[in-house]
Design a protein around this motif. Structure first.
Motif, PDB file in Angstrom:
ATOM      1  N   VAL A  39     -49.868 -17.837 -62.626  1.00 14.72           N
ATOM      2  CA  VAL A  39     -49.042 -18.935 -63.121  1.00 14.72           C
ATOM      3  C   VAL A  39     -48.872 -19.977 -62.027  1.00 14.72           C
ATOM      4  O   VAL A  39     -48.968 -19.665 -60.842  1.00 14.72           O
ATOM      5  CB  VAL A  39     -47.654 -18.456 -63.593  1.00 14.72           C
ATOM      6  N   SER A  40     -48.608 -21.194 -62.455  1.00 14.07           N
ATOM      7  CA  SER A  40     -48.335 -22.283 -61.530  1.00 14.07           C
ATOM      8  C   SER A  40     -46.852 -22.648 -61.633  1.00 14.07           C
ATOM      9  O   SER A  40     -46.129 -22.160 -62.520  1.00 14.07           O
ATOM     10  CB  SER A  40     -49.187 -23.496 -61.886  1.00 14.07           C
ATOM     11  N   VAL A  41     -46.407 -23.523 -60.764  1.00  9.79           N
ATOM     12  CA  VAL A  41     -45.036 -24.014 -60.856  1.00  9.79           C
ATOM     13  C   VAL A  41     -44.844 -24.725 -62.194  1.00  9.79           C
ATOM     14  O   VAL A  41     -43.805 -24.573 -62.840  1.00  9.79           O
ATOM     15  CB  VAL A  41     -44.702 -24.953 -59.674  1.00  9.79           C
ATOM     16  N   GLU A  42     -45.857 -25.458 -62.646  1.00 10.12           N
ATOM     17  CA  GLU A  42     -45.764 -26.136 -63.941  1.00 10.12           C
ATOM     18  C   GLU A  42     -45.628 -25.134 -65.089  1.00 10.12           C
ATOM     19  O   GLU A  42     -44.885 -25.374 -66.049  1.00 10.12           O
ATOM     20  CB  GLU A  42     -46.961 -27.058 -64.168  1.00 10.12           C
ATOM     21  N   ASP A  43     -46.341 -24.013 -65.003  1.00 13.25           N
ATOM     22  CA  ASP A  43     -46.193 -22.958 -66.017  1.00 13.25           C
ATOM     23  C   ASP A  43     -44.769 -22.413 -66.010  1.00 13.25           C
ATOM     24  O   ASP A  43     -44.178 -22.184 -67.067  1.00 13.25           O
ATOM     25  CB  ASP A  43     -47.168 -21.808 -65.760  1.00 13.25           C
ATOM     26  N   MET A  44     -44.220 -22.208 -64.816  1.00 15.10           N
ATOM     27  CA  MET A  44     -42.845 -21.709 -64.704  1.00 15.10           C
ATOM     28  C   MET A  44     -41.871 -22.695 -65.339  1.00 15.10           C
ATOM     29  O   MET A  44     -40.942 -22.293 -66.041  1.00 15.10           O
ATOM     30  CB  MET A  44     -42.462 -21.483 -63.240  1.00 15.10           C
ATOM     31  N   LYS A  45     -42.086 -23.990 -65.116  1.00 16.17           N
ATOM     32  CA  LYS A  45     -41.219 -24.990 -65.727  1.00 16.17           C
ATOM     33  C   LYS A  45     -41.288 -24.913 -67.245  1.00 16.17           C
ATOM     34  O   LYS A  45     -40.258 -24.964 -67.923  1.00 16.17           O
ATOM     35  CB  LYS A  45     -41.611 -26.385 -65.242  1.00 16.17           C
ATOM     36  N   LYS A  46     -42.488 -24.748 -67.789  1.00 10.75           N
ATOM     37  CA  LYS A  46     -42.643 -24.623 -69.240  1.00 10.75           C
ATOM     38  C   LYS A  46     -41.897 -23.394 -69.771  1.00 10.75           C
ATOM     39  O   LYS A  46     -41.278 -23.445 -70.838  1.00 10.75           O
ATOM     40  CB  LYS A  46     -44.117 -24.517 -69.611  1.00 10.75           C
ATOM     41  N   ILE A  47     -41.965 -22.307 -69.028  1.00 10.86           N
ATOM     42  CA  ILE A  47     -41.269 -21.077 -69.436  1.00 10.86           C
ATOM     43  C   ILE A  47     -39.761 -21.306 -69.445  1.00 10.86           C
ATOM     44  O   ILE A  47     -39.065 -20.919 -70.395  1.00 10.86           O
ATOM     45  CB  ILE A  47     -41.664 -19.906 -68.517  1.00 10.86           C
ATOM     46  N   TYR A  48     -39.241 -21.924 -68.394  1.00 14.08           N
ATOM     47  CA  TYR A  48     -37.798 -22.183 -68.336  1.00 14.08           C
ATOM     48  C   TYR A  48     -37.356 -23.159 -69.418  1.00 14.08           C
ATOM     49  O   TYR A  48     -36.282 -22.980 -70.011  1.00 14.08           O
ATOM     50  CB  TYR A  48     -37.390 -22.697 -66.952  1.00 14.08           C
ATOM     51  N   ILE A  49     -38.155 -24.177 -69.696  1.00 13.41           N
ATOM     52  CA  ILE A  49     -37.811 -25.123 -70.768  1.00 13.41           C
ATOM     53  C   ILE A  49     -37.794 -24.398 -72.117  1.00 13.41           C
ATOM     54  O   ILE A  49     -36.897 -24.606 -72.938  1.00 13.41           O
ATOM     55  CB  ILE A  49     -38.781 -26.319 -70.773  1.00 13.41           C
ATOM     56  N   ALA A  50     -38.757 -23.516 -72.334  1.00 12.24           N
ATOM     57  CA  ALA A  50     -38.778 -22.730 -73.575  1.00 12.24           C
ATOM     58  C   ALA A  50     -37.556 -21.826 -73.657  1.00 12.24           C
ATOM     59  O   ALA A  50     -36.960 -21.679 -74.733  1.00 12.24           O
ATOM     60  CB  ALA A  50     -40.058 -21.910 -73.651  1.00 12.24           C
ATOM     61  N   ALA A  51     -37.171 -21.231 -72.542  1.00 14.63           N
ATOM     62  CA  ALA A  51     -35.981 -20.376 -72.529  1.00 14.63           C
ATOM     63  C   ALA A  51     -34.710 -21.192 -72.782  1.00 14.63           C
ATOM     64  O   ALA A  51     -33.792 -20.707 -73.435  1.00 14.63           O
ATOM     65  CB  ALA A  51     -35.876 -19.640 -71.198  1.00 14.63           C
ATOM     66  N   TYR A  52     -34.685 -22.401 -72.295  1.00 19.71           N
ATOM     67  CA  TYR A  52     -33.521 -23.261 -72.511  1.00 19.71           C
ATOM     68  C   TYR A  52     -33.386 -23.626 -73.992  1.00 19.71           C
ATOM     69  O   TYR A  52     -32.309 -23.559 -74.555  1.00 19.71           O
ATOM     70  CB  TYR A  52     -33.634 -24.537 -71.670  1.00 19.71           C
ATOM     71  N   ASN A  53     -34.503 -23.990 -74.595  1.00 19.12           N
ATOM     72  CA  ASN A  53     -34.479 -24.456 -75.994  1.00 19.12           C
ATOM     73  C   ASN A  53     -34.672 -23.353 -77.030  1.00 19.12           C
ATOM     74  O   ASN A  53     -34.449 -23.595 -78.212  1.00 19.12           O
ATOM     75  CB  ASN A  53     -35.577 -25.509 -76.195  1.00 19.12           C
ATOM     76  N   GLY A  54     -35.132 -22.197 -76.615  1.00 18.78           N
ATOM     77  CA  GLY A  54     -35.419 -21.135 -77.579  1.00 18.78           C
ATOM     78  C   GLY A  54     -36.769 -21.293 -78.240  1.00 18.78           C
ATOM     79  O   GLY A  54     -36.989 -20.795 -79.341  1.00 18.78           O
ATOM     80  N   ASP A  55     -37.682 -21.984 -77.561  1.00 18.74           N
ATOM     81  CA  ASP A  55     -39.022 -22.198 -78.107  1.00 18.74           C
ATOM     82  C   ASP A  55     -39.928 -21.009 -77.813  1.00 18.74           C
ATOM     83  O   ASP A  55     -39.742 -20.317 -76.820  1.00 18.74           O
ATOM     84  CB  ASP A  55     -39.663 -23.445 -77.469  1.00 18.74           C
ATOM     85  N   LYS A  56     -40.910 -20.821 -78.674  1.00 22.91           N
ATOM     86  CA  LYS A  56     -41.929 -19.813 -78.410  1.00 22.91           C
ATOM     87  C   LYS A  56     -42.922 -20.368 -77.401  1.00 22.91           C
ATOM     88  O   LYS A  56     -43.204 -21.564 -77.389  1.00 22.91           O
ATOM     89  CB  LYS A  56     -42.663 -19.425 -79.699  1.00 22.91           C
ATOM     90  N   ILE A  57     -43.418 -19.498 -76.555  1.00 16.87           N
ATOM     91  CA  ILE A  57     -44.416 -19.901 -75.566  1.00 16.87           C
ATOM     92  C   ILE A  57     -45.799 -19.677 -76.169  1.00 16.87           C
ATOM     93  O   ILE A  57     -46.100 -18.597 -76.662  1.00 16.87           O
ATOM     94  CB  ILE A  57     -44.251 -19.093 -74.270  1.00 16.87           C
TER      95      ILE A  57
END
Length: 59
Positions: A39-57
Motif C-alpha cells: 500500500v501507499s500513503v495515498e491508499d491509506m488515505k483512501k482507506i481512512y476516507i472510506a472508513a470516515y464515510n462508510g464507503d466500500k473499498i
C-alpha cells in the motif's frame, strides 16, 4: 455502536486536518510491510476516507 468515523463524532474539518498525518503514520507503522498487499500513503488515505464515510473499498 458507530459504524463510521463520522458517526463516532469526528467532524469533517478535523478529519481532513489530520488525514495526511494519520495516513503517513499508518504507512510507516512497522506492521504495514506484513500486509498481504503493498500500500501507499495515498491508499491509506483512501482507506481512512472510506472508513470516515462508510464507503466500500473497491481498489
Amino acid at each position: 455502536m458507530p459504524l463510521t468515523v463520522k458517526e463516532f463524532g469526528v467532524g469533517e474539518a478535523e478529519f481532513e486536518k489530520h488525514l495526511n498525518q494519520i495516513a503517513a503514520g499508518a504507512f510507516e507503522d512497522p506492521c504495514t510491510p506484513s500486509n498481504p498487499r503493498e500500500v501507499s500513503v495515498e491508499d491509506m488515505k483512501k482507506i481512512y476516507i472510506a472508513a470516515y464515510n462508510g464507503d466500500k473499498i473497491n481498489f
